[in-house]
Design a protein around this motif. Structure first.
Motif, PDB file in Angstrom:
ATOM      1  N   ASN A 536      18.255   0.921 -12.747  1.00 35.39           N
ATOM      2  CA  ASN A 536      18.875   2.203 -13.090  1.00 35.39           C
ATOM      3  C   ASN A 536      18.630   3.289 -12.053  1.00 35.39           C
ATOM      4  O   ASN A 536      19.226   4.359 -12.133  1.00 35.39           O
ATOM      5  CB  ASN A 536      18.366   2.693 -14.447  1.00 35.39           C
ATOM      6  CG  ASN A 536      18.759   1.755 -15.574  1.00 35.39           C
ATOM      7  OD1 ASN A 536      19.889   1.274 -15.607  1.00 35.39           O
ATOM      8  ND2 ASN A 536      17.829   1.477 -16.470  1.00 35.39           N
ATOM      9  N   GLY A 537      17.701   3.053 -11.134  1.00 32.07           N
ATOM     10  CA  GLY A 537      17.384   4.068 -10.148  1.00 32.07           C
ATOM     11  C   GLY A 537      16.555   3.519  -9.019  1.00 32.07           C
ATOM     12  O   GLY A 537      16.444   2.308  -8.831  1.00 32.07           O
ATOM     13  N   TYR A 538      15.938   4.417  -8.264  1.00 32.97           N
ATOM     14  CA  TYR A 538      15.143   4.065  -7.095  1.00 32.97           C
ATOM     15  C   TYR A 538      13.745   4.648  -7.259  1.00 32.97           C
ATOM     16  O   TYR A 538      13.588   5.801  -7.684  1.00 32.97           O
ATOM     17  CB  TYR A 538      15.779   4.614  -5.826  1.00 32.97           C
ATOM     18  CG  TYR A 538      17.222   4.209  -5.645  1.00 32.97           C
ATOM     19  CD1 TYR A 538      17.567   3.067  -4.954  1.00 32.97           C
ATOM     20  CD2 TYR A 538      18.251   4.995  -6.189  1.00 32.97           C
ATOM     21  CE1 TYR A 538      18.902   2.695  -4.790  1.00 32.97           C
ATOM     22  CE2 TYR A 538      19.580   4.639  -6.036  1.00 32.97           C
ATOM     23  CZ  TYR A 538      19.899   3.485  -5.337  1.00 32.97           C
ATOM     24  OH  TYR A 538      21.215   3.131  -5.187  1.00 32.97           O
ATOM     25  N   VAL A 539      12.739   3.844  -6.902  1.00 33.70           N
ATOM     26  CA  VAL A 539      11.347   4.285  -7.038  1.00 33.70           C
ATOM     27  C   VAL A 539      10.724   4.345  -5.650  1.00 33.70           C
ATOM     28  O   VAL A 539      10.884   3.420  -4.845  1.00 33.70           O
ATOM     29  CB  VAL A 539      10.550   3.337  -7.940  1.00 33.70           C
ATOM     30  CG1 VAL A 539       9.137   3.874  -8.149  1.00 33.70           C
ATOM     31  CG2 VAL A 539      11.252   3.150  -9.277  1.00 33.70           C
ATOM     32  N   ALA A 540       9.990   5.428  -5.371  1.00 29.47           N
ATOM     33  CA  ALA A 540       9.353   5.599  -4.065  1.00 29.47           C
ATOM     34  C   ALA A 540       7.923   6.075  -4.242  1.00 29.47           C
ATOM     35  O   ALA A 540       7.583   6.699  -5.255  1.00 29.47           O
ATOM     36  CB  ALA A 540      10.134   6.598  -3.215  1.00 29.47           C
ATOM     37  N   ARG A 541       7.115   5.724  -3.243  1.00 32.42           N
ATOM     38  CA  ARG A 541       5.776   6.326  -3.184  1.00 32.42           C
ATOM     39  C   ARG A 541       5.920   7.605  -2.381  1.00 32.42           C
ATOM     40  O   ARG A 541       6.050   7.589  -1.165  1.00 32.42           O
ATOM     41  CB  ARG A 541       4.783   5.366  -2.535  1.00 32.42           C
ATOM     42  CG  ARG A 541       3.342   5.871  -2.645  1.00 32.42           C
ATOM     43  CD  ARG A 541       2.355   4.905  -2.036  1.00 32.42           C
ATOM     44  NE  ARG A 541       0.992   5.396  -2.138  1.00 32.42           N
ATOM     45  CZ  ARG A 541      -0.041   4.867  -1.511  1.00 32.42           C
ATOM     46  NH1 ARG A 541       0.140   3.791  -0.733  1.00 32.42           N
ATOM     47  NH2 ARG A 541      -1.255   5.369  -1.645  1.00 32.42           N
ATOM     48  N   TYR A 542       5.883   8.716  -3.084  1.00 26.41           N
ATOM     49  CA  TYR A 542       6.220  10.008  -2.501  1.00 26.41           C
ATOM     50  C   TYR A 542       5.089  10.535  -1.626  1.00 26.41           C
ATOM     51  O   TYR A 542       5.314  11.163  -0.593  1.00 26.41           O
ATOM     52  CB  TYR A 542       6.547  10.978  -3.634  1.00 26.41           C
ATOM     53  CG  TYR A 542       7.033  12.333  -3.216  1.00 26.41           C
ATOM     54  CD1 TYR A 542       8.120  12.467  -2.362  1.00 26.41           C
ATOM     55  CD2 TYR A 542       6.418  13.491  -3.680  1.00 26.41           C
ATOM     56  CE1 TYR A 542       8.578  13.720  -1.986  1.00 26.41           C
ATOM     57  CE2 TYR A 542       6.869  14.743  -3.312  1.00 26.41           C
ATOM     58  CZ  TYR A 542       7.944  14.850  -2.466  1.00 26.41           C
ATOM     59  OH  TYR A 542       8.399  16.083  -2.094  1.00 26.41           O
ATOM     60  N   SER A 543       3.856  10.303  -2.050  1.00 30.95           N
ATOM     61  CA  SER A 543       2.678  10.654  -1.250  1.00 30.95           C
ATOM     62  C   SER A 543       1.545   9.742  -1.704  1.00 30.95           C
ATOM     63  O   SER A 543       1.771   8.779  -2.436  1.00 30.95           O
ATOM     64  CB  SER A 543       2.320  12.138  -1.434  1.00 30.95           C
ATOM     65  OG  SER A 543       1.922  12.390  -2.770  1.00 30.95           O
ATOM     66  N   GLY A 544       0.338  10.035  -1.276  1.00 29.00           N
ATOM     67  CA  GLY A 544      -0.775   9.148  -1.583  1.00 29.00           C
ATOM     68  C   GLY A 544      -0.928   8.838  -3.056  1.00 29.00           C
ATOM     69  O   GLY A 544      -1.139   7.687  -3.442  1.00 29.00           O
ATOM     70  N   LYS A 545      -0.819   9.844  -3.909  1.00 24.58           N
ATOM     71  CA  LYS A 545      -0.996   9.629  -5.353  1.00 24.58           C
ATOM     72  C   LYS A 545       0.207  10.085  -6.162  1.00 24.58           C
ATOM     73  O   LYS A 545       0.106  10.327  -7.354  1.00 24.58           O
ATOM     74  CB  LYS A 545      -2.256  10.363  -5.842  1.00 24.58           C
ATOM     75  CG  LYS A 545      -2.202  11.889  -5.694  1.00 24.58           C
ATOM     76  CD  LYS A 545      -3.353  12.520  -6.440  1.00 24.58           C
ATOM     77  CE  LYS A 545      -3.213  14.040  -6.474  1.00 24.58           C
ATOM     78  NZ  LYS A 545      -4.203  14.657  -7.345  1.00 24.58           N
ATOM     79  N   GLU A 546       1.346  10.182  -5.500  1.00 23.22           N
ATOM     80  CA  GLU A 546       2.561  10.629  -6.171  1.00 23.22           C
ATOM     81  C   GLU A 546       3.674   9.592  -6.049  1.00 23.22           C
ATOM     82  O   GLU A 546       3.818   8.946  -5.013  1.00 23.22           O
ATOM     83  CB  GLU A 546       3.056  11.963  -5.589  1.00 23.22           C
ATOM     84  CG  GLU A 546       2.314  13.173  -6.122  1.00 23.22           C
ATOM     85  CD  GLU A 546       2.969  14.468  -5.689  1.00 23.22           C
ATOM     86  OE1 GLU A 546       3.102  15.381  -6.527  1.00 23.22           O
ATOM     87  OE2 GLU A 546       3.353  14.577  -4.512  1.00 23.22           O
ATOM     88  N   PHE A 547       4.440   9.458  -7.099  1.00 26.23           N
ATOM     89  CA  PHE A 547       5.594   8.559  -7.129  1.00 26.23           C
ATOM     90  C   PHE A 547       6.823   9.376  -7.505  1.00 26.23           C
ATOM     91  O   PHE A 547       6.743  10.305  -8.327  1.00 26.23           O
ATOM     92  CB  PHE A 547       5.386   7.439  -8.150  1.00 26.23           C
ATOM     93  CG  PHE A 547       4.213   6.555  -7.823  1.00 26.23           C
ATOM     94  CD1 PHE A 547       4.384   5.431  -7.042  1.00 26.23           C
ATOM     95  CD2 PHE A 547       2.943   6.868  -8.292  1.00 26.23           C
ATOM     96  CE1 PHE A 547       3.301   4.612  -6.739  1.00 26.23           C
ATOM     97  CE2 PHE A 547       1.861   6.061  -7.997  1.00 26.23           C
ATOM     98  CZ  PHE A 547       2.033   4.921  -7.216  1.00 26.23           C
ATOM     99  N   ALA A 548       7.950   9.017  -6.909  1.00 30.83           N
ATOM    100  CA  ALA A 548       9.198   9.722  -7.198  1.00 30.83           C
ATOM    101  C   ALA A 548      10.228   8.719  -7.697  1.00 30.83           C
ATOM    102  O   ALA A 548      10.289   7.580  -7.226  1.00 30.83           O
ATOM    103  CB  ALA A 548       9.713  10.435  -5.952  1.00 30.83           C
TER     104      ALA A 548
END
Length: 854
Positions: A536-548
């Motif tokens: 349904n979407g896209y998952v990314a590791r936005y920073s060291g401890k963040e996910f987008a």
């Protein structure tokens, strides 16, 4: 007189010479060269026998010994042919057998020990017969030939145990050996006395080897009509023609061309040459029309295919081109392409010649066909495979699958030694079989296709590694932005939601359990998020401890429900650890969506980040949606409760902020008052624009600190009565960077940096320090830009008089779209005129001077 059976060696010699001419023109390989060696040996044997029977110069013994040399070389040449046929490297036996053959011939030439030359006997009909004096030593010669031939056959049968399909290919060789042995044994049978059964069997043997090569598809039958063959055939036909008509031609010259009688030989020679040339040209034209045209068509298709795939690194495009070139050249009814799946346990059909074909077909990894293609090069014909034990071991269901699709040929696609795909070809049009040209063409397509597939896999691997996070396998930050911008362009006019999830107190988790356990936790969180989002979407590791998480076509409610589900799963993640109890990990999440709460990608990210700040400041472990436009706070809906809320804004960081503003006050009283005024106007404009209380509070704190960097500006520049010089203006512009340098040491206030750093940017991109424009400027900075300029204009300064409110508002209206955001400028001017925003009393220069004197 010649032997009565001389026509047999003549016929045999013609056949051998014809084959030799054909293969001399062929593309050379070690196997082809070994066959040429065998042909040379058998020509020596047959030619020597022919010359002996014709009793040509220099002597019968000379041609007999030449024939024996060819005869003994034949088993050796056959051995060389066999080891090349099966791909064996055996230098020891090769050298040993060559030495034995050489010694046997030397001894026989010198002594006639093994088999002496025959005696020529002229019969009553004046025909010559040859009588051999056979003694026991001939059995040694026979045993040597049998031993070498038996060794060759042993190697063939041994090879057949590991390659059953090859067994069918070399069986003609076995039949040829049998015929050859029978032909030589017949020499000792009185019934065949004087009849050259050995030579006749040699002809059969040579054509058996020829057929074996053809079955192996190492040459094509059109080689038999190569240029050298054409010359030989043309010369032979001319010779036969003139041998029959030369007397008639001579008589014609003598009778009708008596003046040229002396030159009759020259005339006949010229006509012989011309006839040879005409026959050659006619054969060449016929061959080009019948055979070469098809070769040129295949070569052009192959060249086009090679050029097309060399320009693409997309696996699907390569497979489409591969299917197209095969169907265009070979005209098979159906083509299917199966590619190995990610688990490496089967090959699934992903492409076919017709889009209507059902993609249900699957070949398991343990299928015998997969095993054969993995271990062998080249194509596999189903009719050959059906004769193997491996085919019989297949499940009936597997056989039925291939039968239903009418598969007749398999072509492998390999990445180095790994089988990555299988191309399945059904029967051809008109039910014709696959020819040598077809197999040769498919081999070329396989080579080019395999290289192209390998390059595409390497590219896809590099592309995947470049865009994914090494630890979690999610999109990395760079490709998160690329994907977000791509989805924004793709879904213009539709909703696009963004979730940013920040792990609470993750640094403490690493300190308690170590970085290794922290990496495991990140991987587990990544798996939970990816599984929840799915396709349904896209998952990314936005920073060291963040996910987008990017969610096309999601609204705020659906996005929040998904985020809450993920938060609850992660909260329960460590409860089931059997080894030891780990600290529960929680998430703080911010959600924003276009067009509901943002109008650009940058606003989408900034607003989601702000929502996280709200959660962090209110106890963490929660999900909050950002709504820039709170309809309850919009213009025309202001209530007493709302006004009270505005007057009682509370911040956990009030003391820190006022400590910094007090430091400003000691340096410059105007800056202190100006910051308070700007804070008031900024909050009022934020509410008038429809922002919620959390955003308004951040803007207020940013306004109080926006000029804190002026602490580092010299007083003579701050309070200069006249216009600043360019050098002084550059120093004054540095107060923005100074402000950031101060604020960045206060992590609890870093969320005000976007507004502070951008409050001197212009909407048209001509501001400083970053010269960004329009929506790239954070909305909080655009608000500060307007209210900062307004308060500066209505305040008295050392270098200017205070402007009237009306004049200041007129300037703001004129600069809308240039210096200021036009929408915000309109809201501010309207709010001032309607009395929703009150004018703060500006402190005069005289009052400031009195304060300083006190």
């Amino acid at each position: 007189m010649m032997d009565s059976f001389v026509y047999i060696p003549i016929t045999a010699l013609c056949c051998y010479t014809f084959l030799l001419l054909a293969f001399v023109a062929a593309k050379k390989s070690k196997l082809i060269n070994s066959f040429l060696l065998f042909l040379s040996a058998i020509i020596l044997w047959t030619g020597g026998s022919l010359c002996m029977r014709m009793q040509l110069w220099p002597s019968l013994d000379f041609w007999y010994n030449a024939s024996v040399l060819g005869l003994t070389l034949m088993p050796f040449a056959f051995f060389i042919f066999v080891i090349e046929f099966i791909g064996l490297r055996d230098r020891f036996f090769k050298a040993g057998y060559l030495l034995i053959v050489f010694l046997v011939n030397i001894i026989n030439v010198l002594t006639g020990f093994f088999l002496s030359a025959p005696q020529a006997i002229i019969g009553t009909d004046e025909k010559v017969s040859f009588i051999y004096n056979v003694t026991w030593p001939v059995s040694i010669l026979f045993a040597i030939c049998v031993a070498i031939t038996s060794h060759s056959l042993y190697l063939l049968f041994k090879y057949s145990k590991t390659n059953e399909i090859a067994k069918k290919q070399f069986m003609p060789i076995v039949y040829g050996v049998f015929i050859l042995v029978v032909g030589h044994l017949a020499l000792f049978v009185p019934l065949f006395k004087g009849f050259p059964t050995d030579i006749l069997s040699g002809v059969c043997f040579a054509f058996c080897l020829f057929y074996a090569l053809y079955r192996r598809r190492l040459f094509k039958l059109t080689l038999l009509v190569s240029r050298g063959s054409c010359y030989g055939i043309a010369a032979t036909l001319s010779l036969l023609l003139f041998s029959n008509f030369i007397s008639l031609f001579q008589a014609f010259i003598d009778t009708n061309l008596s003046n040229f009688k002396e030159h009759s030989v020259l005339i006949i020679a010229v006509f012989f040459t011309l006839a040879t040339f005409v026959i050659y040209q006619g054969m060449k034209q016929f061959i080009d029309k019948v055979f070469t045209k098809e070769e040129i068509h295949q070569a052009e298709n192959l060249k086009e295919f090679s050029m097309m795939v060399s320009k693409s690194l997309n696996a699907n495009e390569i497979l489409e081109e591969l299917v197209d070139v095969i169907q265009k050249t070979i005209t098979v009814k159906k083509i299917y392409v199966c590619i190995r799946n990610e688990k490496n346990d089967s090959f699934f059909m992903i492409h076919s010649t017709s889009p209507l074909d059902k993609k249900y077909f699957c070949i398991q990894e343990d299928n015998p066909i997969v095993t054969w293609l993995s271990n062998n090069e080249g194509c596999l014909l189903m009719k050959d495979f059906k004769r193997t034990v491996a085919y019989k071991s297949m499940w009936e269901e597997e056989k039925k699958q291939f039968a239903d699709l009418k598969i007749e040929c398999f072509v492998s696609l390999k990445d180095a030694a790994e089988l990555v795909g299988i191309v399945l070809l059904s029967e051809k049009e008109k039910h014709s079989g696959f020819t040598y040209d077809d197999i040769n063409f498919l081999g070329s397509v396989e080579s080019i296709g395999s290289i192209a597939v390998r390059n595409s896999r390497l590219y896809e691997k590099a592309y995947l590694e470049a865009r994914t996070d090494e630890l979690t396998g999610l999109l990395n930050r760079k490709y998160f932005y690329e994907t977000l911008h791509g989805e924004y362009e793709k879904n213009k006019g539709q909703s696009l939601a963004l979730i940013i999830l920040n792990i609470d107190d993750f640094k403490l988790f690493n300190q308690l359990y170590g970085n290794k356990e922290g990496d495991i936790a990140l991987q587990m969180i990544a798996k939970i998020i990816q599984a929840s989002v799915g396709s349904n979407g896209y998952v990314a590791r936005y920073s060291g401890k963040e996910f987008a998480i990017i969610l096309p076509l999601y609204d705020l409610l659906r996005a929040k429900n998904l985020a809450e589900t993920i938060r609850l799963q992660i909260a329960d993640m460590n409860k089931y650890n059997k080894e030891y109890r780990l600290k529960t990990l929680t998430l703080s999440g911010g959600i924003c969506a276009i067009p509901y709460a943002a109008s650009s990608v940058k606003e989408l990210i900034d607003n989601a980040d702000r929502a996280i700040y709200y959660v962090k400041r209110n106890g963490k472990n929660a999900i909050m949606t950002y709504s820039e436009r709170d309809q309850n706070l919009g213009e025309g809906n202001v209530t007493a409760e709302t006004l009270k809320l505005k007057e009682n804004i509370y911040s956990d960081y009030e003391k820190t902020i006022y400590a910094l503003t007090a430091a400003i006050d000691t340096k410059d009283h105007y800056t202190f008052d100006h910051s308070n005024n700007v804070a008031y106007y900024a909050v009022e404009l934020a509410y008038a624009y429809g922002m919620n209380k959390e955003t308004a509070e951040i803007i207020r704190e940013a306004a109080l600190l926006h000029d804190v960097g002026k602490i580092g500006i010299p007083e003579q520049i701050l309070n200069k009565p006249g216009k600043l010089t360019p050098e002084e203006y550059e120093v004054m512009k540095g107060h923005v960077e100074n402000s950031i340098d101060i604020i960045r040491h206060l992590p609890s206030l870093d969320y005000v940096i976007p507004a502070v750093i951008g409050h001197h940017e212009r909407y048209d991109g001509l501001g400083y320090p970053r010269r960004i424009a329009k929506q790239d400027i954070p909305v909080s900075a655009r608000i500060l830009c307007i209210v900062d300029a307004f308060d500066a204009m209505v305040s008295e300064r050392s270098y200017k008089e205070a402007y009237s409110v009306g004049h200041a508002l007129k300037i703001i209206e004129d600069e809308a779209g240039l210096q200021f955001d036009p929408e915000l400028a309109h809201v501010f001017v309207k709010s001032i005129k309607n009395g929703l925003i009150k004018i703060k009393q500006a402190t005069s220069m005289e009052a400031n001077k009195k304060i300083v004197s006190l």
